[in-house]
Design an enzyme around this catalytic site. Structure first.
Site, PDB file in Angstrom:
ATOM      1  N   CYS A 280      13.633  19.973  43.652  1.00 47.88           N
ATOM      2  CA  CYS A 280      14.465  20.982  44.319  1.00 47.88           C
ATOM      3  C   CYS A 280      13.649  22.000  45.114  1.00 47.88           C
ATOM      4  CB  CYS A 280      15.318  21.722  43.289  1.00 47.88           C
ATOM      5  SG  CYS A 280      14.319  22.644  42.119  1.00 47.88           S
TER       6      CYS A 280
ATOM      7  N   ASP B 177      12.044  24.504  43.879  1.00 48.44           N
ATOM      8  CA  ASP B 177      11.962  25.797  43.202  1.00 48.44           C
ATOM      9  C   ASP B 177      10.639  25.915  42.454  1.00 48.44           C
ATOM     10  OD1 ASP B 177      14.404  26.620  44.121  1.00 48.44           O
ATOM     11  OD2 ASP B 177      15.496  25.793  42.426  1.00 48.44           O
TER      12      ASP B 177
ATOM     13  N   CYS C 198      16.768  28.209  39.442  1.00 49.39           N
ATOM     14  CA  CYS C 198      18.183  28.416  39.144  1.00 49.39           C
ATOM     15  C   CYS C 198      18.379  28.934  37.716  1.00 49.39           C
ATOM     16  CB  CYS C 198      18.900  27.098  39.316  1.00 49.39           C
ATOM     17  SG  CYS C 198      18.349  25.919  38.072  1.00 49.39           S
TER      18      CYS C 198
ATOM     19  N   CYS D 197      15.024  21.056  35.975  1.00 51.93           N
ATOM     20  CA  CYS D 197      14.776  22.510  35.924  1.00 51.93           C
ATOM     21  C   CYS D 197      14.064  22.886  34.627  1.00 51.93           C
ATOM     22  CB  CYS D 197      16.080  23.283  36.012  1.00 51.93           C
ATOM     23  SG  CYS D 197      17.240  22.624  37.202  1.00 51.93           S
TER      24      CYS D 197
HETATM   25 FE1  FES Z   1      15.614  24.091  41.108  1.00 48.60          FE
HETATM   26 FE2  FES Z   1      16.996  24.327  38.885  1.00 48.60          FE
HETATM   27  S1  FES Z   1      17.688  23.571  40.771  1.00 48.60           S
HETATM   28  S2  FES Z   1      14.918  24.797  39.193  1.00 48.60           S
END
Ligand code: FES
Length: 211
Positions: free
Chosen positions: A36, A38, A63, A107
């Site tokens: 993702c 992140d 998230c 995540c």
């Molecule tokens: Fe990226 Fe959860 S969607 S860490």
């Protein structure tokens, strides 16, 4: 409103434990998720006498699931030896949170990997690495796959932001395909240095920019 999360996840998301930067961390790591884009940073403080984790903190740029897992994983790590903490699995972390939706597995993996990398960073900085593998191009590429390209949210290897990697007599050289005055240049450089400088047989990491 009904959330697809357990009460424990919501509690850790709304009131995350151990959030923040640790300036005097003994081990730290920033991990990016290839799924993702992140990121999560994990910091640990370790008692050198007994190798127990006395404190752990995290900063999440992810998230709700990532924040909740960062919170629980730092709680689980505190008081454990670094060997015990290395073995905390994402299953253990998600179980402690009462489960996570399947689509959110990556995540929690991200937070768990963040803790493992912070421990690895501690071991490297303190000469505790046992199975020392020689630094090869593959090792360098593997580490850099965890550095995100902020322009795309994918890693710097996959997006070929980092190229021309060479290793010679303990010196890693590489080129970042950005002008040196680009707004992300300093941040990317710092992250690359953080990932590579602690390798036991690396003396210098030379980073060039494309212009
Ligand atoms: Fe990226 Fe959860 S969607 S860490």
């Amino acid at each position: 409103m009904k959330f697809p999360y357990s009460d424990a996840v919501m509690d850790h998301f709304r009131h995350p434990r151990n959030v923040g930067k640790m300036d005097d961390a003994d081990g730290k790591a920033m991990e990016g998720s290839p799924a993702c884009g992140d990121m999560v940073a994990v910091y640990i403080k370790v008692d050198p006498e007994n190798q127990k984790i006395t404190d752990a903190k995290f900063e999440s740029y992810g998230c709700a699931s990532n924040i909740a897992t960062g919170s629980i994983i730092t709680e689980l790590a505190k008081g454990k030896s670094i060997e015990e903490a290395k073995n905390i699995s994402w299953k253990e972390a998600t179980d402690a949170l009462g489960g996570l939706p399947k689509i959110k597995a990556h995540c929690s993996v991200l937070a768990v990997e963040g803790l493992r990398s912070a421990i690895e960073n501690y071991e490297e900085r303190h000469g505790l690495v046992k199975d020392k593998e020689a630094t090869t191009l593959e090792v360098v590429r593997r580490r850099l796959r965890k550095v995100m390209n902020p322009l795309t949210g994918l890693d710097v290897i996959r997006t070929e932001l980092v190229k021309d990697i060479t290793i010679k007599e303990g010196v890693i050289s590489l080129t970042v395909d950005l002008p040196a005055n680009h707004q992300f240049a300093v941040a990317i450089k710092e992250e690359i240095l953080e990932k590579l400088e602690t390798l036991w047989d690396v003396k210098t990491v030379a980073i060039n920019f494309s212009e």
